[in-house]
Design a protein around this motif. Structure first.
Motif, mmCIF file in Angstrom:
data_model
loop_
_atom_site.group_PDB
_atom_site.id
_atom_site.type_symbol
_atom_site.label_atom_id
_atom_site.label_comp_id
_atom_site.label_asym_id
_atom_site.label_seq_id
_atom_site.Cartn_x
_atom_site.Cartn_y
_atom_site.Cartn_z
ATOM 1 N N PRO A 147 1.179 -1.145 0.038
ATOM 2 C CA PRO A 147 0.031 -0.097 -0.052
ATOM 3 C C PRO A 147 1.132 1.377 -0.088
ATOM 4 O O PRO A 147 0.742 2.652 -0.788
ATOM 5 N N SER A 148 2.489 1.248 0.826
ATOM 6 C CA SER A 148 3.048 2.690 0.735
ATOM 7 C C SER A 148 3.751 2.922 -1.000
ATOM 8 O O SER A 148 4.052 4.869 -1.798
ATOM 9 N N GLY A 149 3.540 1.674 -2.001
ATOM 10 C CA GLY A 149 3.382 2.473 -3.173
ATOM 11 C C GLY A 149 5.148 1.474 -3.414
ATOM 12 O O GLY A 149 5.132 1.867 -4.463
ATOM 13 N N HIS A 150 6.060 1.061 -2.009
ATOM 14 C CA HIS A 150 6.983 0.638 -2.650
ATOM 15 C C HIS A 150 7.309 -0.591 -3.033
ATOM 16 O O HIS A 150 6.931 -1.792 -2.409
ATOM 17 N N VAL A 151 7.839 -0.994 -3.837
ATOM 18 C CA VAL A 151 8.343 -1.935 -4.440
ATOM 19 C C VAL A 151 9.504 -2.090 -4.595
ATOM 20 O O VAL A 151 10.849 -1.610 -4.993
ATOM 21 N N VAL A 152 10.394 -3.646 -3.839
ATOM 22 C CA VAL A 152 11.104 -3.620 -3.775
ATOM 23 C C VAL A 152 11.839 -4.372 -4.598
ATOM 24 O O VAL A 152 11.175 -6.032 -5.087
ATOM 25 N N THR A 153 13.114 -3.619 -5.321
ATOM 26 C CA THR A 153 13.274 -4.490 -6.796
ATOM 27 C C THR A 153 15.001 -5.447 -6.244
ATOM 28 O O THR A 153 15.822 -5.092 -4.648
ATOM 29 N N ARG A 154 15.525 -5.748 -6.792
ATOM 30 C CA ARG A 154 16.646 -5.913 -6.558
ATOM 31 C C ARG A 154 18.225 -5.202 -7.059
ATOM 32 O O ARG A 154 18.790 -5.055 -6.422
ATOM 33 N N PHE A 187 17.155 -9.452 2.442
ATOM 34 C CA PHE A 187 16.961 -8.294 2.017
ATOM 35 C C PHE A 187 17.820 -6.873 2.426
ATOM 36 O O PHE A 187 18.894 -8.116 3.447
ATOM 37 N N CYS A 188 17.909 -6.218 1.617
ATOM 38 C CA CYS A 188 19.530 -5.244 2.159
ATOM 39 C C CYS A 188 19.029 -4.069 2.173
ATOM 40 O O CYS A 188 17.646 -3.757 1.851
ATOM 41 N N ILE A 189 19.152 -3.672 3.694
ATOM 42 C CA ILE A 189 18.027 -2.681 4.541
ATOM 43 C C ILE A 189 18.989 -1.690 5.018
ATOM 44 O O ILE A 189 19.799 -1.922 5.537
ATOM 45 N N ASP A 190 18.564 -0.133 4.479
ATOM 46 C CA ASP A 190 19.281 0.539 5.229
ATOM 47 C C ASP A 190 19.542 0.362 7.278
ATOM 48 O O ASP A 190 19.096 -0.565 7.919
ATOM 49 N N THR A 232 6.775 -2.150 8.212
ATOM 50 C CA THR A 232 7.627 -1.818 9.275
ATOM 51 C C THR A 232 8.988 -0.745 8.844
ATOM 52 O O THR A 232 8.940 0.535 9.286
ATOM 53 N N PHE A 233 9.350 -0.771 7.900
ATOM 54 C CA PHE A 233 10.601 -0.556 7.226
ATOM 55 C C PHE A 233 10.167 0.173 6.028
ATOM 56 O O PHE A 233 11.387 1.359 5.695
ATOM 57 N N GLY A 234 9.345 0.191 5.453
ATOM 58 C CA GLY A 234 9.102 0.861 4.070
ATOM 59 C C GLY A 234 10.146 1.266 3.012
ATOM 60 O O GLY A 234 10.196 -0.281 2.510
ATOM 61 N N ALA A 235 10.370 2.133 2.560
ATOM 62 C CA ALA A 235 11.369 2.277 1.432
ATOM 63 C C ALA A 235 12.809 2.006 1.923
ATOM 64 O O ALA A 235 13.468 2.274 1.366
ATOM 65 N N ARG A 236 12.667 2.278 3.396
ATOM 66 C CA ARG A 236 14.482 1.380 3.933
ATOM 67 C C ARG A 236 14.096 0.139 3.670
ATOM 68 O O ARG A 236 15.724 -0.413 3.732
ATOM 69 N N VAL A 237 13.746 -0.553 2.970
ATOM 70 C CA VAL A 237 14.199 -2.055 2.488
ATOM 71 C C VAL A 237 14.704 -1.589 1.261
ATOM 72 O O VAL A 237 13.666 -1.684 0.177
ATOM 73 N N HIS A 238 16.108 -1.555 1.229
ATOM 74 C CA HIS A 238 16.048 -1.173 -0.441
ATOM 75 C C HIS A 238 16.060 -2.066 -1.311
ATOM 76 O O HIS A 238 16.452 -1.662 -2.580
ATOM 77 N N ALA A 239 16.245 -3.295 -1.044
ATOM 78 C CA ALA A 239 16.550 -4.464 -2.063
ATOM 79 C C ALA A 239 15.832 -5.934 -1.636
ATOM 80 O O ALA A 239 16.163 -5.584 -0.190
ATOM 81 N N MET A 240 15.227 -6.468 -2.418
ATOM 82 C CA MET A 240 14.751 -8.229 -1.784
ATOM 83 C C MET A 240 14.991 -9.581 -2.611
ATOM 84 O O MET A 240 14.707 -8.652 -4.244
#
Lengths: 306, 306
Positions: free
Chosen positions: A146-153, A257-260, A197-205
């Motif tokens: 719902p945040s619109g964040h799409v986690v790419t590689r 996943f890579c996270i801030d 929980t982390f929104g766009a701070r999940v940078h890659a997955m």
């Protein structure tokens, strides 16, 4: 196999689908299904499972169907998406029993709905020979978080911490062909919790289908970074001898996943209890290495190419 | 086949896709593609083509790819939909040349874009044996006609006139395995023109994949009506001996539609020149018959079951 009869059975069984899933406007049985589009971006993936390649002959059909559905659902989880609907195909060996074909369709529908992903369409066809391998495909469509964040590689940044869900290795039992590669749980809830929980701070997955080494290498390549993994930190299933097996066996379907680095990630995912283990760090550079007491080992070429 | 290299090639070639098709947010190369959802209802379909079932060995790969894409596009046309995006899989016989796999991917992408349907994702995998049949699947997603009218098989009403586009029969050349089943043009423009012109007065439609008799029977069954076709009116391709061949050969991929009897349908579709031939009428009752000088012939069981 009289495909028209089978397809008719499928359409009959799916008659109630439009009430159970209100976004399904028209289920199986016509030239196309009709579905209300999701509000956010759509995520789309397709994957296949092939007899003697992805499962051994004699594997219960319900588990074959489960694996076919779960692999595509796992790809949705890897983008932070929620299932919306799916389509499937079955290419059946000549002489495949109609009752088996019917059971396969029931299982595909059941597992898709288990993950709240109504199976809105599909196709069955016979292959020319009895020796042809049973081949299933599942196309899964999801809706972005719902945040619109799409986690790419491609979003990993130097300084990010690298985490993995669950434990790795030994997914395929070489003696029997059974194992977790047939029964894994796609990490939908963990993915949703991470994004909540982390929104766009999940940078890659990515979901680990071809082995930690190879799949971490894919994030490194797509993001233009270097990933350094700590061998001793890689969580292993009981009986998995060493980090090389854990990183190379493949078919774990855990999330990497890579996270801030500022994110405070708990030891387990609160809604599910699934372990969340920090296993490395993102650096400037290229490639993926696993560090042990004896040095750095190139990991990007480990694992499966399939 | 090194699948990772092939998939990398595909991703590279698709790099420009997000500019050519602005609704494609993320093309091939990640766990999923990301696509902006269409404004109207989504239409979804999946179909497969299997070597020695849907094409003969030795068929040029470009035509195999074309047929795989065109079959699914034809299903979109049958609902009055416009292509939005697609996904494909290839299950390749063991030992399939990497250059052939690459050419196949190029062809699938090319034909999908030819029908303005960007190929946003896919999967390639090897089958266990060299004798396994090359198997392609194409999942196509479309958007409903701007009016919102989705033409199913279920809307035919007694009194409707029954029309067919183009001509029927002889699609598969038995001597060579070639023919129109490989080169047909999905009736997208005809479908769009019908919906633009007649809107919801187009009550039911299907694309003729399994033969006029069987597919007309499907409309009759889904709509709970009887369809009566006039043998002498059925348009035949040159060399098609009689109405039985025209109605039973299959793989025509023409549109059969039932339209309000008040609609004034021209002899050809203005934007394309494709003939529009009235071949029958919808009545109260059940089943599908073809009427000749000698009587009424049950047509619902004619044609292919595949």
């Amino acid at each position: 196999v009289r495909e028209s009869e089978l397809l008719h059975n499928i359409a009959q069984r799916s008659a109630g689908m439009t009430s159970g899933f209100p976004h399904v406007l028209l289920g199986p049985g016509d030239d196309c299904a009709a579905v209300r589009p999701p509000g956010g971006s759509m995520l789309l993936t397709v994957d296949q499972v092939i007899e003697r390649r992805h499962f051994v002959p004699g594997t219960p059909l319900d588990l074959v169907a489960r694996k076919a559905v779960a692999r595509s659902i796992s790809d949705l989880a890897a983008m932070g998406a929620t299932p919306w609907c799916a389509l499937a195909t079955g290419a059946l060996p000549a002489g495949f029993a109609p009752s088996d074909a019917d059971a396969l369709c029931v299982s595909i529908k059941k597992w898709a709905e288990h993950w709240l992903c109504p199976m809105v369409g599909g196709d069955l066809a016979s292959m020319p020979d009895a020796a042809s391998p049973l081949t299933l495909t599942v196309t899964a469509i999801g809706v972005a978080h719902p945040s619109g964040h799409v986690v790419t590689r491609a979003g990993a940044r130097p300084g990010d911490h690298v985490y993995v869900t669950g434990a790795l290795g030994g997914s395929f039992d070489r003696a029997t062909g059974q194992g977790r590669h047939l029964t894994f749980e796609p990490r939908l809830r963990e993915s949703a919790w991470l994004l909540d929980t982390f929104g766009a701070r999940v940078h890659a997955m990515i979901d680990l289908s071809d082995g930690l080494g190879r799949d971490a290498g894919r994030i490194a390549q797509a993001s233009g970074v270097r990933i350094e993994l700590d061998a001793a930190s890689i969580p292993r299933h009981p009986g998995v001898a060493d980090w090389r097996s854990a990183a190379g066996d493949g078919e774990d379907y855990e999330l990497l996943f890579c996270i801030d680095h500022d994110a405070t990630v708990p030891e387990t995912c609160p809604p599910t209890g699934t372990p969340l283990r920090r296993i490395g760090v993102v650096r400037d550079g290229r490639g993926c290495v696993v560090q042990t007491d004896t040095g750095s080992h190139d990991a990007g070429d480990m694992g499966w190419d399939h």
